[in-house]
Design a protein around this motif. Structure first.
Motif, short mmCIF file in Angstrom:
data_model
loop_
_atom_site.label_atom_id
_atom_site.label_comp_id
_atom_site.label_asym_id
_atom_site.label_seq_id
_atom_site.Cartn_x
_atom_site.Cartn_y
_atom_site.Cartn_z
N MET A 184 0.84 -1.21 0.00
CA MET A 184 0.00 0.00 0.00
C MET A 184 0.87 1.25 0.00
O MET A 184 1.81 1.35 0.75
CB MET A 184 -0.91 0.00 1.23
N GLU A 185 0.55 2.18 -0.89
CA GLU A 185 1.33 3.41 -0.97
C GLU A 185 1.02 4.31 0.22
O GLU A 185 -0.04 4.22 0.84
CB GLU A 185 1.00 4.15 -2.27
N ASN A 186 1.95 5.22 0.53
CA ASN A 186 1.78 6.10 1.67
C ASN A 186 0.53 6.96 1.57
O ASN A 186 -0.14 7.23 2.56
CB ASN A 186 3.01 6.98 1.85
N ASN A 187 0.21 7.43 0.33
CA ASN A 187 -0.99 8.26 0.20
C ASN A 187 -2.25 7.45 0.46
O ASN A 187 -3.24 7.97 0.99
CB ASN A 187 -1.05 8.94 -1.17
N GLN A 188 -2.23 6.17 0.12
CA GLN A 188 -3.37 5.29 0.42
C GLN A 188 -3.51 5.09 1.92
O GLN A 188 -4.61 5.09 2.46
CB GLN A 188 -3.21 3.96 -0.29
N GLU A 212 -4.96 8.31 3.40
CA GLU A 212 -6.39 8.45 3.15
C GLU A 212 -7.21 7.47 3.96
O GLU A 212 -8.28 7.81 4.48
CB GLU A 212 -6.67 8.29 1.66
N ASN A 213 -6.74 6.23 4.09
CA ASN A 213 -7.46 5.23 4.87
C ASN A 213 -7.53 5.60 6.35
O ASN A 213 -8.58 5.48 6.99
CB ASN A 213 -6.80 3.85 4.71
N SER A 264 -9.87 8.60 6.78
CA SER A 264 -11.26 8.18 6.62
C SER A 264 -11.78 7.49 7.87
O SER A 264 -12.90 7.76 8.33
CB SER A 264 -11.40 7.24 5.42
N ASP A 314 0.46 -0.09 10.30
CA ASP A 314 0.96 1.01 9.46
C ASP A 314 2.11 1.75 10.13
O ASP A 314 3.08 2.15 9.47
CB ASP A 314 -0.16 1.97 9.12
N THR A 328 -0.99 10.22 8.72
CA THR A 328 -1.85 11.12 7.95
C THR A 328 -1.70 12.53 8.48
O THR A 328 -1.00 12.76 9.47
CB THR A 328 -3.31 10.64 7.96
#
Length: 212
Positions: free
Chosen positions: A1-5, A8-9, A12, A58, A177
């Motif tokens: 999983m990319e850092n931006n994903q 965002e997760n 959220s 993460d 995030t």
């Protein structure tokens, strides 16, 4: 999983469990006196086992990537402790936590758990506003003769004061995030009215103007 994903997760899920509240029209007042359209209570995360585990995983991945030399995980009391514990379990590393001040009885320790001189430590907190609590813990660990290789947190408001404080402390901060991602996801998921998004961005660009 990319850092931006990841960012965002995490954002959220913080919104979904109501750990983050947005109120541009009626700003919150933080304990520091800062007026803000956002209030974050990441202590809420420990009530959600799947999300709690996601955060630990993460953070562990973040630490393996950015601080591979770390051999001890430290949590800032109290909010950083559960996340430090989860990370230490995943990485199979010793852990400690740092009190805001030494105990007033018994051993009168300020650091509880494992720490030896020369250890390479990552300090974990739940969120970063000005960076004060995590950097106080960094100072305590350094005073004990260990090396702080970096710090980590779930979320940062990206305040200029925090960046300044981290730089002056000669350490590094990595988070899962941040504020811009949080506002992006809040708008996307309908947690904030479109007409309020500009106010949220205005605060990000000039938070001091809200205190006048």
């Amino acid at each position: 999983m990319e850092n931006n994903q990841v960012a965002e997760n995490i954002a959220s899920n913080l919104l979904k469990i109501k750990a983050v509240k947005l109120s541009p029209q009626e700003p919150f007042t933080w304990i520091s006196g800062i007026k803000s359209p956002i209030y974050t209570d990441n202590r809420m995360t420990i009530a959600y086992p799947e999300f709690r585990q996601q955060i630990a995983t993460d953070l562990a991945d973040l630490i393996k990537k950015n601080y591979p030399e770390a051999n001890v995980i430290s949590g800032v009391a109290t909010a950083g402790i559960p996340h430090a514990s989860g990370v230490a379990n995943i990485l199979n590393l010793p852990m400690n936590y740092v009190r805001s001040k030494p105990k007033g009885h018994g051993t009168k320790r300020q650091i509880e758990g494992w720490l030896n001189k020369g250890d390479k430590v990552v300090v974990i907190d739940d969120l970063i506003s000005t960076g004060g609590s995590v950097l106080e813990a960094v100072d305590v660990i350094r005073a004990a003769g260990a090396e702080v290789v970096g710090t980590a947190a779930i979320f940062t408001y990206n305040l200029p004061e925090a960046d300044k404080n981290v730089a002056e402390n000669e350490t590094v901060l990595k988070t899962l995030t941040n504020y811009p991602v949080m506002i992006k996801m809040a708008e996307k998921l309908g947690y904030v009215q479109s007409e309020d998004v500009d106010l949220l961005h205005q605060w990000y660009k000039d938070p001091e103007s809200w205190c006048k």
